[in-house]
Design a protein around this motif. Structure first.
Motif, PDB file in Angstrom:
ATOM      1  N   PHE B 272     -41.665 -40.216  37.226  1.00  0.00           N
ATOM      2  CA  PHE B 272     -40.470 -40.543  38.002  1.00  0.00           C
ATOM      3  C   PHE B 272     -39.501 -41.428  37.228  1.00  0.00           C
ATOM      4  CE2 PHE B 272     -38.077 -43.445  40.652  1.00  0.00           C
ATOM      5  CZ  PHE B 272     -37.315 -42.541  41.360  1.00  0.00           C
ATOM      6  N   ARG B 273     -40.025 -42.285  36.360  1.00  0.00           N
ATOM      7  CA  ARG B 273     -39.122 -43.269  35.733  1.00  0.00           C
ATOM      8  C   ARG B 273     -37.988 -42.616  34.962  1.00  0.00           C
ATOM      9  NH1 ARG B 273     -42.368 -45.730  30.559  1.00  0.00           N
ATOM     10  NH2 ARG B 273     -43.813 -44.009  30.312  1.00  0.00           N
ATOM     11  N   ALA B 276     -35.048 -41.780  37.442  1.00  0.00           N
ATOM     12  CA  ALA B 276     -34.503 -42.888  38.237  1.00  0.00           C
ATOM     13  C   ALA B 276     -33.004 -43.094  38.071  1.00  0.00           C
ATOM     14  CB  ALA B 276     -35.256 -44.178  37.904  1.00  0.00           C
ATOM     15  N   ARG B 277     -32.418 -42.569  36.991  1.00  0.00           N
ATOM     16  CA  ARG B 277     -30.973 -42.791  36.765  1.00  0.00           C
ATOM     17  C   ARG B 277     -30.110 -41.631  37.273  1.00  0.00           C
ATOM     18  NH1 ARG B 277     -32.564 -46.873  36.439  1.00  0.00           N
ATOM     19  NH2 ARG B 277     -33.196 -48.174  34.683  1.00  0.00           N
TER      20      ARG B 277
END
Lengths: 240, 299
Positions: B272-273, B276-277
């Protein structure tokens, strides 16, 4: 610690960490070493953005709120702390938890509460594969369904599944007990359905109440060990 | 370990920003794959009768101008050449088999053919994802969908050829997180059918197997189902075709993947990281793909 982008909220004992400004390492070091010294009762973490290792290794009676999705190993090795993740988590949430409470408001990826020794882990939505693998005393309550191979080699504790279970549930299970409300795709080797005793009803009622899920114990069936694998049987020819 | 990313934009207004949207996704997977990176981007189809080759030279000294002249001289037809460092896109109306044979005959020691087709471009090289992205201006890419990869090599060499995506046939590519245990037996099955391999990489075997199934008449979905039977090992595969993005995980789901979907896009990543943007990610529907299930999105 002034270089940390954190601030105490006025008038109470909450500290705020913004992970868009502070590294996970700096924050975790504060939580390990300075939390009790400053007599803080709660911690709020913003912008987790899927970062790994958030709030691992805590050992203090503190409430931690993570405001978003967390990555791998969140709240691993937890002792005493009550950690709430207001989002989803990646692999191995609350891995090796010793005590305290970890609540995931969203879904949990693989190996949730793996090897947990104690405490409680509540996952409000689904948990993925290998939930509770090798659990050693933790109580896990999953509001949704769990993936394949959950409670593999589970040794002690309880796994409550309010939805369905995938393939190979409780494979090679020892003395842990599983309660399932929905369908079980398949049981693993040496796992069997057993009838619910009065003790099971009492334990399950308490776990559901702690999780805040409004189901009745009578809706669940119990899965436990047939204890056929406790002793090596050379005649079994690897067929269990 | 490796990282995979995929992005398909449903909203046509976002096509010009495809590269810009993807960049933090790819760079976000640097820890999973710091040694090489690459991507395949799908855009407008070429006019009928045109075809393009994506070429890569291992030598920084390679004379692209002389190459262009040699092409024109050999085929009596002008080729358009779009050069970016060691990478070039050759656009031609000459029959593709003839061009391929000429490239293999005369340039096999100097050039690698990254892909052939009429809607896909591939960029891949060694270096961190950020270095590779800067080298080939990934932020300026536009199109409908792309698949990207960050590599941490575990089973074969770190070279531009071993970086992902892998390709076979036309406008078909695959990226892989994991490792296969039977790539050589697949290769032994395909080589007698005239299928040529470029590397000793396990992912190439999966890529060529799936493309072979599709040439034999399978749909993408049927080929992927055949892959569940034939491919042994750990994998999350992300596959790109001219109009589709497909995602599958092995029966044990040994390698991660997460999907975010809303009205504007479908975004896929190992973690997921790296999502995130993305714009309005907070309101996207997030889910983890199940093992041995097909997930296919069409543009």
């Amino acid at each position: 610690m002034d270089n940390l982008a954190r601030k105490k909220e006025s008038g109470d004992k909450t500290i705020l960490f913004d992970l868009s400004q502070t590294t996970v390492r700096e924050m975790n070091q504060f939580l390990h070493h300075d939390l009790e010294k400053e007599k803080l009762g709660s911690v709020k973490i913003t912008h987790p953005d899927g970062a790994h290792n958030i709030a691992v290794g805590l050992d203090a009676p503190v409430n931690v709120d993570i405001e978003g999705h967390a990555g791998y190993f969140c709240a691993g090795m937890n002792k005493q702390a009550h950690v709430t993740i207001h989002g989803n988590v990646g692999w191995s949430v609350a891995e090796n938890i010793m005590s305290g409470l970890v609540r995931v408001k969203g879904f949990a990826s693989e190996s949730a509460a793996a090897s947990g020794h104690g405490g409680t882990v509540i996952i409000e939505r689904d948990a993925s594969l290998r939930c509770g693998i090798s659990m050693k005393g933790v109580d896990i309550v999953v509001g949704g369904s769990v993936g394949n191979f959950s409670a593999f080699m589970a040794q002690a504790g309880h796994l409550v599944i309010c939805g369905d279970a995938g393939d190979g549930l409780g494979d090679s299970i020892y003395e842990a007990v599983i309660y399932v409300r929905g369908k079980i795709k398949s049981l693993g080797a040496d796992a069997q359905i057993e009838s619910m005793t009065d003790d099971d009803h009492r334990i399950l009622k308490d776990l559901l109440a702690r999780a805040g899920f409004g189901y009745e114990p009578k809706e669940f069936k119990k899965v436990a060990s047939a204890r056929g694998l406790y002793h090596w049987n050379a005649d079994a020819n690897q067929e269990y | 370990m490796c990282g995979i990313v995929g992005l398909l934009v449903k909203n046509p207004a976002m096509r010009d920003e495809l590269g810009k949207l993807m960049l933090p996704m790819l760079i976000g997977m640097t820890e999973r794959g710091p040694d090489s990176a690459g991507l395949a981007v799908f855009g407008d189809k070429l006019a009928k009768g045109k075809i393009k080759f994506n070429l890569f030279t291992l030598s920084s000294e390679f004379d692209w101008k002389a190459f262009e002249k040699a092409f024109d001289h050999h085929f009596g037809s002008h080729a358009e050449l779009n050069i970016k460092g060691r990478h070039a896109i050759l656009l031609t109306s000459v029959q593709w088999e003839s061009v391929r044979e000429w490239l293999v005959q005369d340039y096999r020691h100097q050039l690698t053919i990254l892909c052939v087709g009429n809607s896909m471009d591939i960029y891949k090289d060694i270096g961190t994802p950020e270095q590779v992205a800067n080298r080939y201006d990934f932020s300026k890419l536009h199109g409908t969908h792309l698949v990207g990869h960050t590599r941490m090599a575990t089973e074969s060499a770190v070279t531009p050829q071993h970086a992902h995506p892998f390709t076979a046939g036309h406008d078909f590519c695959l990226v892989h997180n994991g490792s296969l245990s039977n790539p050589y037996s697949i290769r032994k099955k395909l080589e007698p059918l005239g299928i040529r391999f470029v590397t000793d990489n396990d992912t190439e075997a999966a890529c060529r197997f799936l493309e072979w199934r599709m040439r034999e008449g399978d749909t993408l979905e049927e080929a992927l189902k055949a892959g569940f039977e034939e491919l042994d090992g750990f994998y999350t595969f992300l596959i790109g075709t001219e109009d589709k993005l497909a995602l599958v995980r092995d029966p044990f789901a040994c390698k991660p993947a997460v999907v975010a979907e809303n009205d504007d896009y479908v975004a896929i990543s190992s973690e997921f990281r790296s999502l995130a943007r993305l714009p309005d990610i907070k309101n996207a529907r997030l889910f983890e793909p199940a093992p041995e299930e097909l997930y296919v999105w069409t543009i």
